[in-house]
Design an enzyme around this catalytic site. Sequence first.
Site, PDB file in Angstrom:
ATOM      1  N   ASP A  40      34.978  47.816  32.046  1.00 11.02           N
ATOM      2  CA  ASP A  40      36.418  47.959  32.234  1.00 11.02           C
ATOM      3  C   ASP A  40      36.998  48.566  30.955  1.00 11.02           C
ATOM      4  O   ASP A  40      36.362  48.515  29.886  1.00 11.02           O
ATOM      5  CB  ASP A  40      37.030  46.588  32.511  1.00 11.02           C
ATOM      6  CG  ASP A  40      38.535  46.630  32.517  1.00 11.02           C
ATOM      7  OD1 ASP A  40      39.103  47.433  33.277  1.00 11.02           O
ATOM      8  OD2 ASP A  40      39.157  45.866  31.747  1.00 11.02           O
TER       9      ASP A  40
ATOM     10  N   ASP B 218      41.052  48.719  29.785  1.00 10.25           N
ATOM     11  CA  ASP B 218      42.141  47.983  29.137  1.00 10.25           C
ATOM     12  C   ASP B 218      41.795  46.511  28.990  1.00 10.25           C
ATOM     13  O   ASP B 218      41.447  45.830  29.953  1.00 10.25           O
ATOM     14  CB  ASP B 218      43.426  48.148  29.952  1.00 10.25           C
ATOM     15  CG  ASP B 218      43.891  49.598  29.970  1.00 10.25           C
ATOM     16  OD1 ASP B 218      44.442  50.047  28.956  1.00 10.25           O
ATOM     17  OD2 ASP B 218      43.681  50.279  30.993  1.00 10.25           O
TER      18      ASP B 218
ATOM     19  N   GLY C 193      40.814  50.830  36.485  1.00 11.55           N
ATOM     20  CA  GLY C 193      41.926  51.133  37.364  1.00 11.55           C
ATOM     21  C   GLY C 193      42.555  52.467  37.055  1.00 11.55           C
ATOM     22  O   GLY C 193      43.350  52.986  37.846  1.00 11.55           O
TER      23      GLY C 193
ATOM     24  N   LYS D 273      36.734  47.919  42.692  1.00 12.18           N
ATOM     25  CA  LYS D 273      35.703  48.410  41.776  1.00 12.18           C
ATOM     26  C   LYS D 273      34.310  48.177  42.371  1.00 12.18           C
ATOM     27  O   LYS D 273      33.421  49.025  42.243  1.00 12.18           O
ATOM     28  CB  LYS D 273      35.815  47.715  40.420  1.00 12.18           C
ATOM     29  CG  LYS D 273      37.016  48.155  39.598  1.00 12.18           C
ATOM     30  CD  LYS D 273      36.986  47.536  38.211  1.00 12.18           C
ATOM     31  CE  LYS D 273      38.208  47.924  37.404  1.00 12.18           C
ATOM     32  NZ  LYS D 273      38.196  47.386  36.031  1.00 12.18           N
TER      33      LYS D 273
ATOM     34  N   ASP E 173      38.053  41.891  31.996  1.00  8.36           N
ATOM     35  CA  ASP E 173      39.022  40.883  31.551  1.00  8.36           C
ATOM     36  C   ASP E 173      40.092  40.571  32.585  1.00  8.36           C
ATOM     37  O   ASP E 173      40.824  39.602  32.431  1.00  8.36           O
ATOM     38  CB  ASP E 173      39.724  41.363  30.270  1.00  8.36           C
ATOM     39  CG  ASP E 173      40.742  42.461  30.546  1.00  8.36           C
ATOM     40  OD1 ASP E 173      41.918  42.281  30.225  1.00  8.36           O
ATOM     41  OD2 ASP E 173      40.358  43.503  31.114  1.00  8.36           O
TER      42      ASP E 173
ATOM     43  N   ASN F  29      41.490  42.738  38.518  1.00  9.42           N
ATOM     44  CA  ASN F  29      40.833  43.812  39.274  1.00  9.42           C
ATOM     45  C   ASN F  29      39.352  43.943  38.930  1.00  9.42           C
ATOM     46  O   ASN F  29      38.673  44.840  39.427  1.00  9.42           O
ATOM     47  CB  ASN F  29      41.554  45.143  39.075  1.00  9.42           C
ATOM     48  CG  ASN F  29      41.470  45.669  37.652  1.00  9.42           C
ATOM     49  OD1 ASN F  29      41.240  44.921  36.708  1.00  9.42           O
ATOM     50  ND2 ASN F  29      41.674  46.965  37.496  1.00  9.42           N
TER      51      ASN F  29
END
Length: 259
Positions: free
Chosen positions: A12, A14, A47, A186, A209, A212
Amino acid sequence: MKNNAKAIVFFDLDGTLLTRDIKVADSTVKAVKKLRENNILPIIATGRSLFEIEHIMQHTGINSIVSMNGQSVIFEGKPIFSNDIDPQIIDRILQFSHSETGIPIAFYNDYIMRISELGEPATKFYHYLQQTIPPVDDKIHYQEPIQMLLLLCESGEEIYRDVFPELSFVRNTPYCVDVINAESSKAFGIKKLLQKAPLQNIPTYAFGDGFNDIEMFEIVDHPIAMANAVTPLKQLAEFITDDNNHDGIVKGLQRAGLI
């Protein structure tokens, strides 16, 4: 690398690969390079769209991505899957937002970003991401395929879930909700990548984290949560590494025996 990869690691962005100031730590760049030296394939699962993060991919040397929460997949620089939102559904959600909620909409594919209107919601969100506010164009879905929408809001998305069952709504930041086709996530994009690359029967790891990342954690062999992760994600993790501002990626890769 796809023919002899010993493992695959999905990152991931962010709150995970990126630090609080939206940068990739030097230690993380070195760790990704070490992964490649160890014949381990790093892949971004985010995302965000490709358009937003090309500079991050160049900086890290990662050229494969599951973007827009599984709506688009690029493997080693080549598109292998996309999942467009029906333009008629986009018309409906625009009309509903205009007449019922007043929530602005953002439009995304791998190469463009547009918003339905200027205002405080757009300003807050793109300032949060440290990005320039995109141009206004609420007709873009007539000219371009759109794989993801954003509701630019701090609250109020609950009503959309009842009105638009064909879509999935996941809050990804304090200022936006990701909107994608209902069957997507995802995990959905990762499955498409593993099938089409092909990369089956290779151990999979994931760092994340946020909410999503939940579906991603449910399908990989070794889910690893950042210390700053939301509680439901931590509950799914094999272990919890340090946070994104304190070398959590490096420490997690080391503990997993990947570097």
